[in-house]
Design a protein around this motif. Structure first.
Motif, PDB file in Angstrom:
ATOM      1  N   GLY A 225     -41.969 -24.066  17.656  1.00 47.18           N
ATOM      2  CA  GLY A 225     -42.596 -22.982  18.374  1.00 47.18           C
ATOM      3  C   GLY A 225     -44.008 -22.529  18.082  1.00 47.18           C
ATOM      4  O   GLY A 225     -44.481 -21.544  18.643  1.00 47.18           O
ATOM      5  N   ALA A 226     -44.365 -23.286  16.789  1.00 47.00           N
ATOM      6  CA  ALA A 226     -45.673 -22.650  15.924  1.00 47.00           C
ATOM      7  C   ALA A 226     -47.069 -23.266  16.743  1.00 47.00           C
ATOM      8  O   ALA A 226     -47.988 -22.529  16.474  1.00 47.00           O
ATOM      9  CB  ALA A 226     -45.558 -23.322  14.637  1.00 47.00           C
ATOM     10  N   ALA A 227     -46.988 -24.471  17.314  1.00 47.82           N
ATOM     11  CA  ALA A 227     -48.278 -24.853  17.658  1.00 47.82           C
ATOM     12  C   ALA A 227     -47.933 -25.887  19.193  1.00 47.82           C
ATOM     13  O   ALA A 227     -46.694 -26.373  19.184  1.00 47.82           O
ATOM     14  CB  ALA A 227     -48.847 -25.812  16.758  1.00 47.82           C
ATOM     15  N   ALA A 228     -48.990 -26.206  19.904  1.00 47.80           N
ATOM     16  CA  ALA A 228     -48.683 -27.090  20.972  1.00 47.80           C
ATOM     17  C   ALA A 228     -49.984 -28.071  21.073  1.00 47.80           C
ATOM     18  O   ALA A 228     -50.950 -27.744  20.226  1.00 47.80           O
ATOM     19  CB  ALA A 228     -48.743 -26.097  22.296  1.00 47.80           C
ATOM     20  N   ILE A 229     -49.973 -28.892  21.802  1.00 40.03           N
ATOM     21  CA  ILE A 229     -51.213 -29.958  21.731  1.00 40.03           C
ATOM     22  C   ILE A 229     -51.964 -29.816  23.160  1.00 40.03           C
ATOM     23  O   ILE A 229     -51.281 -29.410  24.008  1.00 40.03           O
ATOM     24  CB  ILE A 229     -50.585 -31.423  21.625  1.00 40.03           C
ATOM     25  CG1 ILE A 229     -49.607 -31.838  22.752  1.00 40.03           C
ATOM     26  CG2 ILE A 229     -50.178 -31.756  20.377  1.00 40.03           C
ATOM     27  CD1 ILE A 229     -49.328 -33.139  22.799  1.00 40.03           C
TER      28      ILE A 229
ATOM     29  N   GLU B 100     -51.200 -24.613  27.295  1.00 41.06           N
ATOM     30  CA  GLU B 100     -50.269 -23.398  27.984  1.00 41.06           C
ATOM     31  C   GLU B 100     -48.943 -24.301  28.420  1.00 41.06           C
ATOM     32  O   GLU B 100     -47.860 -23.561  28.631  1.00 41.06           O
ATOM     33  CB  GLU B 100     -50.802 -22.721  29.013  1.00 41.06           C
ATOM     34  CG  GLU B 100     -51.354 -23.691  30.388  1.00 41.06           C
ATOM     35  CD  GLU B 100     -52.625 -24.501  29.904  1.00 41.06           C
ATOM     36  OE1 GLU B 100     -52.636 -25.507  31.046  1.00 41.06           O
ATOM     37  OE2 GLU B 100     -53.094 -24.359  29.283  1.00 41.06           O
ATOM     38  N   ASP B 101     -48.898 -25.750  28.378  1.00 41.00           N
ATOM     39  CA  ASP B 101     -47.777 -26.199  28.613  1.00 41.00           C
ATOM     40  C   ASP B 101     -46.821 -26.234  27.377  1.00 41.00           C
ATOM     41  O   ASP B 101     -45.629 -26.542  27.574  1.00 41.00           O
ATOM     42  CB  ASP B 101     -47.960 -27.813  28.981  1.00 41.00           C
ATOM     43  CG  ASP B 101     -48.972 -27.991  30.403  1.00 41.00           C
ATOM     44  OD1 ASP B 101     -48.742 -27.000  31.294  1.00 41.00           O
ATOM     45  OD2 ASP B 101     -49.730 -28.749  30.349  1.00 41.00           O
ATOM     46  N   ASN B 102     -47.316 -26.080  26.261  1.00 43.63           N
ATOM     47  CA  ASN B 102     -46.378 -25.934  24.979  1.00 43.63           C
ATOM     48  C   ASN B 102     -45.716 -27.292  24.848  1.00 43.63           C
ATOM     49  O   ASN B 102     -44.681 -27.126  24.088  1.00 43.63           O
ATOM     50  CB  ASN B 102     -45.800 -24.650  25.121  1.00 43.63           C
ATOM     51  CG  ASN B 102     -45.208 -24.114  23.817  1.00 43.63           C
ATOM     52  OD1 ASN B 102     -46.090 -24.093  22.913  1.00 43.63           O
ATOM     53  ND2 ASN B 102     -44.157 -23.362  23.562  1.00 43.63           N
TER      54      ASN B 102
END
Length: 194
Positions: A138-142, A157-159
């Motif tokens: 849950g720390a980062a997304a691409i 925002e899709d995470n």
């Protein structure tokens, strides 16, 4: 240090301008945006070789493209009719290099100041692009998008932390690591192109 993002804020009178200089290498994608309360800031971008990438006469407040040569670039923000506070944001993606004969590469880093870290890799139409982000849950997304067509394949925002696609076009693809909630995130990013 370690960041691919920079920002600056300035208060300008009507028609006033402020210039900033960034150094970048040939082939790096650069994204530039100026924000203001009235949306009336205008950008111009010129290389140290005096080649203009963006004319103020076009009236643009954002620009992205691949830089033609290694040099300093001057980014000028010009105020609109109302003047006021203008915020400049610049992102210059770091190119991912593959070892000779390799189809994948891994980079590791730490997000800086709550901002994303941007990478870029070239791939041909019909190849498959696989991206895998390893970080605390849950720390980062691409985010993945094409430089030439501007097409967004997956948004922050899709995470998502993993992504796979057969590519529709031959171009550079920007792969960005975004920390959630502005936190500092240690990450490892693996990019595979086959």
């Amino acid at each position: 240090a370690g960041s691919t993002y920079g920002s600056a804020g300035v208060n300008l009178q009507h028609g006033g301008s402020q210039a900033y200089v960034v150094s970048a290498m040939q082939g790096q994608p650069m994204v530039v945006q100026v924000d203001s309360p009235n949306g009336d800031g205008v950008l111009s971008i010129r290389g140290a070789d005096n080649v203009e990438l963006l004319s103020a006469g076009l009236g643009y407040n954002n620009w992205w493209g691949t830089l033609p040569s290694t040099q300093d670039y001057t980014i000028t923000v010009t105020a609109g009719a109302s003047g006021g506070a203008y915020d400049l944001e610049v992102t210059i993606a770091a190119r991912i290099t593959f070892s000779p004969g390799a189809t994948s590469a891994t980079v590791s880093g730490t997000t800086v100041g709550g901002h994303g870290v941007s990478y870029v890799a070239w791939a041909a139409a019909g190849q498959t692009l696989t991206v895998a982000l390893s970080a605390a849950p849950g720390a980062a997304a691409i985010e993945v998008w094409g430089v030439s067509d501007g097409l967004l394949y997956v948004g922050r925002e899709d995470n998502w932390t993993d992504f796979y696609i057969t590519l529709p076009s031959s171009e550079d693809f920007v792969i960005e690591v975004y920390p959630n909630n502005g936190q500092v995130v240690n990450y490892t990013l693996t990019v595979e192109i086959r």
